[in-house]
Scaffold this active site. Structure first.
Site, short mmCIF file in Angstrom:
data_model
loop_
_atom_site.label_atom_id
_atom_site.label_comp_id
_atom_site.label_asym_id
_atom_site.label_seq_id
_atom_site.Cartn_x
_atom_site.Cartn_y
_atom_site.Cartn_z
N LYS A 240 -17.54 -1.01 5.39
CA LYS A 240 -17.74 -2.08 4.41
C LYS A 240 -19.18 -2.16 3.92
CE LYS A 240 -17.05 -6.89 3.45
NZ LYS A 240 -16.40 -8.14 3.69
N PHE B 65 -11.84 -7.54 13.68
CA PHE B 65 -10.72 -7.96 12.84
C PHE B 65 -10.39 -6.86 11.83
CE2 PHE B 65 -9.19 -10.24 8.98
CZ PHE B 65 -7.94 -10.58 9.50
N GLN B 66 -9.13 -6.49 11.77
CA GLN B 66 -8.63 -5.46 10.86
C GLN B 66 -9.31 -4.10 11.04
OE1 GLN B 66 -8.41 -7.21 6.86
NE2 GLN B 66 -6.33 -7.83 7.41
N MET C 273 24.04 9.90 3.63
CA MET C 273 23.76 11.15 4.33
C MET C 273 23.97 10.99 5.84
SD MET C 273 23.17 14.22 3.87
CE MET C 273 22.27 14.89 2.48
N GLU D 99 0.83 -1.21 0.00
CA GLU D 99 0.00 0.00 0.00
C GLU D 99 0.86 1.26 0.00
OE1 GLU D 99 -0.51 -2.57 2.00
OE2 GLU D 99 -2.60 -3.21 1.76
C1 LIG Z 1 12.11 6.31 6.07
C2 LIG Z 1 13.37 6.99 6.49
N1 LIG Z 1 14.16 6.45 7.42
C3 LIG Z 1 15.31 7.06 7.78
C4 LIG Z 1 15.68 8.25 7.22
C5 LIG Z 1 16.96 8.96 7.66
N2 LIG Z 1 17.90 9.04 6.53
C6 LIG Z 1 18.04 10.16 5.81
S1 LIG Z 1 19.12 9.99 4.57
C7 LIG Z 1 19.48 8.42 5.01
C8 LIG Z 1 20.47 7.61 4.23
C9 LIG Z 1 20.00 7.31 2.86
O1 LIG Z 1 20.85 6.36 2.31
P1 LIG Z 1 20.83 6.04 0.76
O2 LIG Z 1 19.43 5.83 0.30
O3 LIG Z 1 21.78 4.94 0.48
O4 LIG Z 1 21.30 7.39 0.09
P2 LIG Z 1 22.73 8.14 0.17
O5 LIG Z 1 22.64 9.14 1.26
O6 LIG Z 1 23.76 7.09 0.44
O7 LIG Z 1 22.84 8.77 -1.16
C10 LIG Z 1 18.75 8.05 6.14
C11 LIG Z 1 18.84 6.74 6.80
C12 LIG Z 1 14.80 8.80 6.27
N3 LIG Z 1 15.03 9.98 5.68
N4 LIG Z 1 13.67 8.16 5.90
#
Ligand SMILES: Cc1ncc(C[n+]2csc(CCOP(=O)(O)OP(=O)(O)O)c2C)c(N)n1
Lengths: 564, 176
Positions: free
Chosen positions: A161, A111-112, A475, A49
């Site tokens: 529903k 349920f659900q 990042m 979803e």
């Molecule tokens: C759902 C979610 N969980 C955690 C984060 C925190 N977060 C921001 S950037 C990042 C790293 C992203 O890694 P990647 O997709 O490999 O991209 P890169 O920075 O290596 O280009 C994280 C964990 C987020 N933004 N969204």
């Protein structure tokens, strides 16, 4: 027409001009799915979803229409939450239909069962619980109206529903009657006169353009405004594409990873015209020191944005479709004199831009993310849609990929949702089939919703998935490198999941690029292949997105050089 | 600073949650809350007393105004409005001291609404200070329970929450 509630929903979709919906079936929405079957209403079955809601969001961003998705009760509905919040904070119009348990079961921990209206209240523009089929036509009419008018946003309709099954005499209302919402946002002419007067006095003006220009489709007025008086433009992440990236006065994105020229222009200007922006903390730096020498004029449709984060000197509240053309018209007699007043500043800012473009240190051996993105930008046509996930690759895409028109840059700006990119790119392609659609993702982000590769293969959705593969949560490691003494706590992947094989296993062609010369030899060919393709580009682990304004610092306190 | 806010909302489930969550999300403490019917069956009226800085209050009013089920919002100034809330106080009393207690109540214009062999219940309306003074005097006899309704507020004169709204409808929001 004597039809059941489910059919009434489909008929209402048709009346609202909905061409395609995304969703995932389950017990509470089976009657609705039965009508989808009978009417052959175009529907994309995603594999999660979350994929459905992000796809509807990508579709909405690419087309400007309302995105529609469906999920069943309980876990189906809760799987939408991240996507609804993502759309809400970026003001994207969605209508999400969720099934609810049948009326006699509501409130019994059936349920659900989940309290969808309760859960979604803080992350929707509006929501409804529909217990009676007779309410469906009105609620659908209102939902689409609320989602698309004013400041757009997601609306959830939670339908019991039994309301899907009950028969009604269907009449679709032709007007909405809402006591607390009009959808009409006229602007005040006197405010525009004041803005004109401020610009006449200005010597160092800057336009700060945001996503409101995208959602109001007013980028042409913006470009006219900038060109008529030679006023430099910077934009937010959400505003990319509003200004022409090749125009000399466009300074690039501002903020935490904004350009030197954009941030210095904000810090030095004496008049800042914020248009369709909300002064998010990623873009202002320390908010008390944002544009410290400037009078700030704020154009926005949402009066709650005025003085929310940044105190402004003048607000022009109202629909940009009305306020911007009027502003241009009232400005026309003075353009020459304003141009003259601001000439020196314009030259100064353009020089800053030329002296400090976004840049990176070349690596003789390895492909760098920045290099790959720049290369792909030169290979792609002007009318390419670029979707991104979240992380370093997202910022590099914003910095190095030239976006020529609004609705061509599709990114989760406000929520920063990893896993957004793949389904959003998919929705964007379905909304704009004539355009090339590229996705920049990371090896972290792609795994959150990689199941949608199967959807992409199912429907042969022609997108090019480019994974910037640095084997780390880039990042996160950058912050740990800069602010946490290089303690890389849980940000380095131990296993080397083979993303190419994942793509292949799901029915998508996959390629890996490792050698520098492959950017020239292989990449152009792969990008021109028919059908969906995943390209896994191996890049070094240690690279910083620069410049960077550390949290709590002023925009002119940018870190320009990293260790990497 | 203390503020009194009236919010006119569509008479529908879920609206109260949206309104109240605006306050909790911004960590505003609600001092009192009252919800009830109005002159029109279409609407309910919520009165909220809370504390917060002025500029955040302004932000709050705008955010509340954006909720589609909110028809009007009004911030009350103490000098332009009347406030009322009711307090019920249950105090221990016996045949020996009942008359003393009733005398105090009379001074404060508190009404007796229940008399039992060992207890009295009073109803008192009015300003916080008055209620506080009354409870102080009752304290030595042994207060068993105090309960207060949320305060409600109404503008003086012909000004109503709906006329207030028409003035603000300039931004196209919340037209009645
Ligand atoms: C759902 C979610 N969980 C955690 C984060 C925190 N977060 C921001 S950037 C990042 C790293 C992203 O890694 P990647 O997709 O490999 O991209 P890169 O920075 O290596 O280009 C994280 C964990 C987020 N933004 N969204």
């Amino acid at each position: 027409m004597h039809i059941n509630g489910a059919r009434a929903i489909i008929e209402s979709f048709k009346k609202e001009g909905v061409e395609l919906i995304f969703g995932y079936p389950g017990g509470a929405v089976l009657t609705l799915y039965d009508e989808i079957y009978k009417t052959k209403f175009p529907h994309i079955l995603t594999r999660h979803e979350q994929g459905a809601v992000h796809a509807a969001d990508g579709y909405a961003r690419a087309t400007g229409k309302v995105g529609v998705c469906i999920a069943t009760s309980g876990p189906g509905a809760t799987n939408l939450i991240t996507g609804i919040a993502t759309a809400n904070i970026d003001s994207i119009p969605l209508v999400c239909i969720t099934g609810q348990v049948a009326t006699p079961f509501i409130g019994k921990d059936s349920f659900q069962e989940a309290d969808v209206c309760g859960i979604t209240s803080p992350i929707t523009k509006h929501n409804y619980l529909v217990r009676h089929a007779k309410d469906l036509p009105r609620v659908l009419k209102e939902a689409f109206f609320i989602a698309r008018t004013g400041r757009p946003g997601p609306v959830v309709i939670d339908v019991a529903k039994d309301a899907f099954a009950a028969k009604i005499d269907y009449v679709y209302p032709d007007k909405v009657k809402l006591r607390g919402y009009s959808g009409d946002y006229p602007c005040n002419e006197a405010d525009i006169d004041k803005a004109v007067a401020l610009l006449q006095k200005a010597q160092k003006p800057v336009i700060f353009a945001g996503g409101g220009i995208v959602s109001s489709s007013t980028y042409k007025s913006l470009r006219k405004l900038a060109a008529s008086i030679d006023i430099p433009i910077t934009s937010t992440l959400m505003g990319l594409g509003c200004a022409d990236p090749d125009s000399s006065g466009f300074l690039g994105m501002a903020g935490m990873h904004g350009s030197y020229a954009a941030n210095m222009a904000i810090m030095g200007c004496d008049l800042l015209l914020g248009i369709g922006v909300r002064f998010d903390d990623r873009v202002t730096g320390i908010v008390s020191q944002f544009a410290p020498h400037a009078s700030i004029v704020h154009f926005d449709i949402d009066h709650a944005e005025i003085n929310k984060n940044v105190n402004v000197n003048l607000s022009v509240v109202g629909d940009l479709q009305q306020s911007l053309p009027l502003f241009l018209q009232k400005l026309a007699p003075y353009t020459d004199s304003i141009k003259k007043n601001c000439q020196a500043w314009y030259k100064h800012v353009v020089k800053l831009k030329q002296e400090h473009p976004f840049s990176y240190k070349e690596d003789p051996e390895h492909i760098l993310a920045q290099e790959a993105i720049s290369k792909i930008s030169t290979l792609a046509g002007h009318d390419t849609i670029v979707a991104t996930d979240v992380g370093q690759h997202q910022m590099w895409a914003a910095q190095f990929f030239k976006i020529y028109t609004p609705r061509n840059f599709i990114t989760s700006g406000g929520l920063g949702t990893m896993g957004y990119g793949l389904p959003a790119a998919m929705g964007a392609k379905l909304g704009a089939p004539a355009k090339t659609v590229l996705l920049f993702s990371g090896d972290g982000s792609i795994m959150m919703n990689c199941q949608e590769m199967a959807t992409i293969a199912d429907y042969n959705i022609d997108i090019k998935i480019i994974v910037i593969h640095n084997s780390v949560l880039g990042m996160v490691t950058q912050w740990q490198r800069m602010f946490y003494g290089k303690r890389y706590s849980h940000s380095l992947f131990k296993s080397k999941a083979d993303i190419v094989k994942i793509a292949q296993a799901m029915g998508i062609k996959g390629y890996r690029l490792e050698k520098k010369d492959e950017l020239e030899t292989l990449l152009p060919k792969i990008l021109h292949e028919q059908g969906p393709v995943l390209i896994d580009i191996i890049v070094p682990e240690v690279q910083d997105v620069l410049p960077m304004v550390p949290g709590g610092k002023r925009l002119d306190e940018m870190v320009m050089e990293g260790e990497a | 600073m203390k503020h009194a806010l009236s919010v006119l909302v569509n008479n529908q489930p879920g609206v109260l949650l949206r309104v109240v969550s605006m306050f909790s999300r911004r960590a505003f403490n609600i001092d009192s809350l009252s919800v009830g019917i109005t002159e029109s069956p279409k609407y309910s009226r919520i009165t909220i007393f809370f504390s917060g800085e002025v500029h955040i209050v302004d932000q709050m009013i705008k955010q509340l105004g954006k909720i589609p089920d909110v028809a009007a919002v009004q911030l009350h100034k103490p000098e332009d409005a009347v406030y009322r809330g009711m307090t019920l106080i249950k105090v221990k009393s016996s045949a020996n001291n009942r008359l003393d207690i009733l005398k105090i109540a009379e001074l404060f214009r508190a009404r007796v609404i229940d008399v039992q062999a060992t207890t009295l219940i009073f109803e008192i309306t009015g300003q916080d200070e008055k209620v506080l003074a009354f409870t102080r005097l009752l304290d030595p006899y042994g207060i068993l329970e105090i309960i207060r309704t949320g305060q409600i507020a109404l503008e003086r004169g012909e000004q109503t929450i709906t006329s207030n709204k028409k003035k603000n409808s300039f931004y196209g929001k919340n037209m009645l």
